[in-house]
Motif scaffolding. Sequence first.
Motif, PDB file in Angstrom:
ATOM      1  N   ARG A  34      -8.365  -3.852  37.239  1.00 38.75           N
ATOM      2  CA  ARG A  34      -9.406  -3.233  36.425  1.00 38.75           C
ATOM      3  C   ARG A  34     -10.513  -4.258  36.188  1.00 38.75           C
ATOM      4  O   ARG A  34     -10.241  -5.419  35.884  1.00 38.75           O
ATOM      5  N   GLU A  35     -11.758  -3.826  36.323  1.00 36.56           N
ATOM      6  CA  GLU A  35     -12.877  -4.738  36.158  1.00 36.56           C
ATOM      7  C   GLU A  35     -13.917  -4.183  35.200  1.00 36.56           C
ATOM      8  O   GLU A  35     -14.095  -2.971  35.082  1.00 36.56           O
ATOM      9  N   PHE A  36     -14.608  -5.093  34.553  1.00 31.90           N
ATOM     10  CA  PHE A  36     -15.671  -4.740  33.628  1.00 31.90           C
ATOM     11  C   PHE A  36     -16.856  -4.178  34.396  1.00 31.90           C
ATOM     12  O   PHE A  36     -17.238  -4.704  35.447  1.00 31.90           O
ATOM     13  N   VAL A  37     -17.474  -3.121  33.841  1.00 29.79           N
ATOM     14  CA  VAL A  37     -18.659  -2.527  34.454  1.00 29.79           C
ATOM     15  C   VAL A  37     -19.886  -2.728  33.562  1.00 29.79           C
ATOM     16  O   VAL A  37     -20.896  -3.262  34.001  1.00 29.79           O
ATOM     17  N   ALA A  38     -19.771  -2.306  32.319  1.00 30.66           N
ATOM     18  CA  ALA A  38     -20.911  -2.405  31.403  1.00 30.66           C
ATOM     19  C   ALA A  38     -20.411  -2.306  29.973  1.00 30.66           C
ATOM     20  O   ALA A  38     -19.385  -1.671  29.724  1.00 30.66           O
ATOM     21  N   GLY A  39     -21.139  -2.926  29.057  1.00 26.63           N
ATOM     22  CA  GLY A  39     -20.733  -2.874  27.661  1.00 26.63           C
ATOM     23  C   GLY A  39     -21.909  -3.045  26.724  1.00 26.63           C
ATOM     24  O   GLY A  39     -22.971  -3.518  27.138  1.00 26.63           O
ATOM     25  N   LEU A  40     -21.707  -2.632  25.485  1.00 27.41           N
ATOM     26  CA  LEU A  40     -22.734  -2.825  24.481  1.00 27.41           C
ATOM     27  C   LEU A  40     -22.081  -3.085  23.132  1.00 27.41           C
ATOM     28  O   LEU A  40     -20.940  -2.694  22.896  1.00 27.41           O
ATOM     29  N   THR A  41     -22.811  -3.788  22.288  1.00 25.69           N
ATOM     30  CA  THR A  41     -22.351  -4.015  20.928  1.00 25.69           C
ATOM     31  C   THR A  41     -23.082  -3.051  20.001  1.00 25.69           C
ATOM     32  O   THR A  41     -24.213  -2.663  20.262  1.00 25.69           O
ATOM     33  N   ILE A  81     -25.926   1.756  30.453  1.00 24.41           N
ATOM     34  CA  ILE A  81     -25.046   2.139  29.360  1.00 24.41           C
ATOM     35  C   ILE A  81     -25.895   2.440  28.130  1.00 24.41           C
ATOM     36  O   ILE A  81     -26.891   1.764  27.870  1.00 24.41           O
ATOM     37  N   SER A  82     -25.507   3.463  27.399  1.00 23.72           N
ATOM     38  CA  SER A  82     -26.214   3.828  26.177  1.00 23.72           C
ATOM     39  C   SER A  82     -25.229   4.502  25.234  1.00 23.72           C
ATOM     40  O   SER A  82     -24.100   4.821  25.630  1.00 23.72           O
ATOM     41  N   ARG A  83     -25.672   4.726  24.006  1.00 23.96           N
ATOM     42  CA  ARG A  83     -24.763   5.385  23.072  1.00 23.96           C
ATOM     43  C   ARG A  83     -25.528   6.292  22.122  1.00 23.96           C
ATOM     44  O   ARG A  83     -26.735   6.111  21.902  1.00 23.96           O
ATOM     45  N   ASP A  84     -24.819   7.253  21.598  1.00 22.14           N
ATOM     46  CA  ASP A  84     -25.313   8.109  20.530  1.00 22.14           C
ATOM     47  C   ASP A  84     -24.386   7.859  19.348  1.00 22.14           C
ATOM     48  O   ASP A  84     -23.256   8.360  19.321  1.00 22.14           O
ATOM     49  N   SER A  85     -24.849   7.065  18.407  1.00 19.60           N
ATOM     50  CA  SER A  85     -23.982   6.668  17.302  1.00 19.60           C
ATOM     51  C   SER A  85     -23.587   7.861  16.441  1.00 19.60           C
ATOM     52  O   SER A  85     -22.485   7.897  15.893  1.00 19.60           O
TER      53      SER A  85
END
Length: 116
Positions: free
Chosen positions: A45-52, A70-74
């Motif tokens: 398994r490998e890292f692709v993308a991340g966010l804090t 990568i994006s998020r909807d909090s």
Amino acid sequence: QVQPVESGGGLVQVGGSLRLSCTASGTVSSITAMAWYRQAPGRQREFVAGLTTVGSSKNYADSVKGRFTISRDSAKNTVYLQMNSLQPEDTAVYYCNILVLSKVNWGQGTQVTVSS
């Protein structure tokens, strides 16, 4: 306990796009980071993308820079992975990872297959 649930995988041709979603259910307060990993057959398994979540810092694996976002909807406790210009080497099971304080929570994964 937080349970991430992925969706959006599928079969796509080379050069195509997909958007993965991962929604965290359960006790979702104090999410500190959200990330995507992938695992191809016979590989680790490998890292692709991340966010804090504080500061919204983002980082990407070199192999996907410029192609994935990568994006998020909090408000929805959801993290997305927009994947463009997909290549056969992107074929893998993609896993969502949500870090709540110091506890890591994994989703069950969604299959992405890129056909040539």
